[in-house]
Design an enzyme around this catalytic site. Structure first.
Site, mmCIF file in Angstrom:
data_model
loop_
_atom_site.group_PDB
_atom_site.id
_atom_site.type_symbol
_atom_site.label_atom_id
_atom_site.label_comp_id
_atom_site.label_asym_id
_atom_site.label_seq_id
_atom_site.Cartn_x
_atom_site.Cartn_y
_atom_site.Cartn_z
ATOM 1 N N ASP A 194 2.270 5.919 -2.763
ATOM 2 C CA ASP A 194 2.669 7.190 -2.143
ATOM 3 C C ASP A 194 3.387 8.155 -3.087
ATOM 4 O OD1 ASP A 194 1.611 5.890 -0.036
ATOM 5 O OD2 ASP A 194 3.493 5.561 1.027
ATOM 6 N N HIS B 211 0.843 -1.207 0.000
ATOM 7 C CA HIS B 211 0.000 0.000 0.000
ATOM 8 C C HIS B 211 0.870 1.245 0.000
ATOM 9 C CE1 HIS B 211 1.698 -0.290 3.687
ATOM 10 N NE2 HIS B 211 1.434 -1.573 3.593
ATOM 11 N N CYS B 212 2.236 1.109 -0.047
ATOM 12 C CA CYS B 212 3.107 2.295 0.064
ATOM 13 C C CYS B 212 3.800 2.630 -1.250
ATOM 14 C CB CYS B 212 4.174 2.065 1.135
ATOM 15 S SG CYS B 212 3.502 2.051 2.798
ATOM 16 N N ILE B 213 4.748 1.793 -1.665
ATOM 17 C CA ILE B 213 5.628 2.159 -2.788
ATOM 18 C C ILE B 213 4.853 2.368 -4.106
ATOM 19 C CG2 ILE B 213 7.822 1.628 -3.941
ATOM 20 C CD1 ILE B 213 8.127 1.809 -0.959
#
Ligand SMILES: NC(=O)c1ccc[n+]([C@@H]2O[C@H](COP(=O)([O-])OP(=O)(O)OC[C@H]3O[C@@H](n4cnc5c(N)ncnc54)[C@H](O)[C@@H]3O)[C@@H](O)[C@H]2O)c1
Length: 429
Positions: free
Chosen positions: A265, A260-262
């Site tokens: 974001d 859910h980040c790289i």
């Protein structure tokens, strides 16, 4: 600040709640998902790497309880918000979860309370959007009547050595008084606090950390292709390079970005940068290279099958590892879903095995795989596939058995490096 509400009891909010409870604070966990509340209050876990005992311990000793009743923020001195920040269908930031949370708590805010946002987001979310919602709903003024701050989460799921209380915490406040309050709050549960000058600087810090990873992963993904064409193994090169004691940090190639980040974001910054007339070429290029990886992997699957005189169309292909990273049960944004889709589209009969995900739970983007079950790990089952594609390398998997049972293994994680293999059975991708 002894009474704290933590909103969003997911991968970030639950461990943070437990850490504050361990510090002696009274923690009220709030979530819109009643099943999470039920699990918490009965001391049962719903996240693989968090043990039921650690929840039960805090519930039974009293400091931690959970609820869906947001009006109970009246009872607390500080609110920490850890709700999702995904991208929408057009790959633009979706901060609606933050704003909805703001709307739910605003009518119950009282003077002197501290509100901290932890969800990863673009600079300006806290002191523009969240601030406005809180002020409108409460009739109070941020920085005067209540305190407002941003502090990004730094979670390393699946790493048993990573302890929430040991990871330095960056904190930025709307005013110096807001910062002081937020530093005092986190200081009770976290060893090292890193104050910065504003909420925006704290928001930007989190984005830098994740963009740094995205760009470096793209670099090694590109080098993987270049070196492979030269007959050089990029894994060997990275292992050698990382012996340099300064100026180098290893990143590893893979089948595409996950989590859910790289994958998400960096595009929060790209979107916001446009408002300032700024371009973000590094981020866009890294995104392009990383999102091309699944196609490259599928091409390698085709080559591997072709060597055995088989086409992708009609072949039985097993994907090994569904979660986006090793040793976790989190399948959000996993590239394995893309690989399943691409291979199926080319006519393959696909299945997956993941010891941590026995059945695919509903997801926003990959709903068509909901309910699909992980196939069993037996010699008979593994031998029934024409190829096995390693997309996530869980430690618990027995790769020696895989080497013994499968004649065609496509390895995107270098998982077979330490295993005895037969000639011409492993294809790096
Ligand atoms: N998981 C990580 O490793 C990690 C690391 C750093 C930062 N983050 C960031 O932290 C934030 C949360 O991530 P996560 O992984 O914990 O997500 P998650 O999906 O695991 O948890 C979010 C929780 O919020 C709840 N929720 C959704 N809408 C809500 C609302 N309106 N009110 C109350 N609760 C609501 C959901 O039910 C869920 O339990 C995101 O911004 C993410 O980018 C995550």
């Amino acid at each position: 600040m002894n009474n704290i509400a933590i909103i969003g009891l997911g991968y970030v909010g639950l461990p943070l709640s437990l850490q504050f409870a361990r510090s002696g604070a009274k923690v009220l966990g709030l979530d819109i998902d009643p099943s999470k509340i039920e699990h918490c209050n009965s001391g049962r876990t719903y996240i693989r790497h968090i043990e039921s005992e650690s929840i039960a311990e805090q519930v039974n000793t009293g400091p931690f309880s959970a609820s869906t009743d947001f009006s109970r923020v009246r009872e607390v001195d500080a609110i920490i918000i850890c709700v999702p920040t995904p991208l929408n269908k057009n790959r633009e930031p979706d901060i609606s979860y933050i704003l909805k949370t703001g709307e739910s708590v605003a009518p119950h805010l009282r003077r002197g309370i501290l509100v901290v946002l932890e969800s990863t987001t673009y600079p300006g979310t806290t002191d523009e959007e969240l601030r406005e919602v809180l002020e409108r709903g409460s009739g109070l003024k941020a920085g005067t009547d209540f305190h407002l701050a941003f502090s990004p989460e730094r979670e390393d799921p699946g790493n048993p050595k990573s302890q929430v209380g040991e990871i330095p915490k960056v904190v930025g406040g709307l005013t110096p008084a807001c910062l002081e309050k937020a530093v005092a709050l986190y200081g009770r549960a976290i060893k090292t606090i890193v104050p910065v000058s504003s909420c925006r600087a704290a928001e930007a810090t989190k984005l830098l950390e994740n963009i740094f990873r995205g760009v470096n992963i793209a670099l090694v993904n590109e080098l993987k292709l270049v070196y492979a064409a030269m007959g050089i193994d990029v894994w060997e090169v990275i292992h050698a390079a990382k012996t340099k004691p300064f100026g180098f940090m290893p990143f590893y190639p893979g089948p595409g970005l996950g989590g859910h980040c790289i994958p998400i974001d960096p595009f929060y910054l790209t979107w916001k940068a446009r408002e300032y007339g700024q371009s973000t070429r590094f981020i866009e290029l890294a995104g392009e290279i990383n999102t091309a990886m699944p196609e490259h992997v599928v091409h390698r699957v085709g080559e591997a099958l072709n060597a055995g005189r088989k086409p992708i169309n009609g072949s039985r292909i097993l994907l090994l590892g569904l979660s986006y990273k090793a040793d976790v049960d989190d399948m959000r944004e996993s590239p394995t879903f893309i690989l399943l889709d691409l291979l199926k589209k080319r006519g393959a009969e696909v299945a997956y095995h993941d010891p941590h995900i026995t059945v695919i739970r509903p997801t926003r983007e990959h709903g068509h795989w909901t309910g699909t079950k992980s196939v069993e790990w037996t010699e008979k089952s593994i031998r029934s596939y024409d190829a096995v594609l390693i997309s996530t390398a869980h430690k618990i998997v027995n790769y020696q058995e895989l080497a013994d049972w499968s004649d065609c293994i496509i390895d995107t994680r270098n998982a077979m490096a330490a295993v005895r293999t037969r000639p011409n059975t492993v294809w790096k991708a």
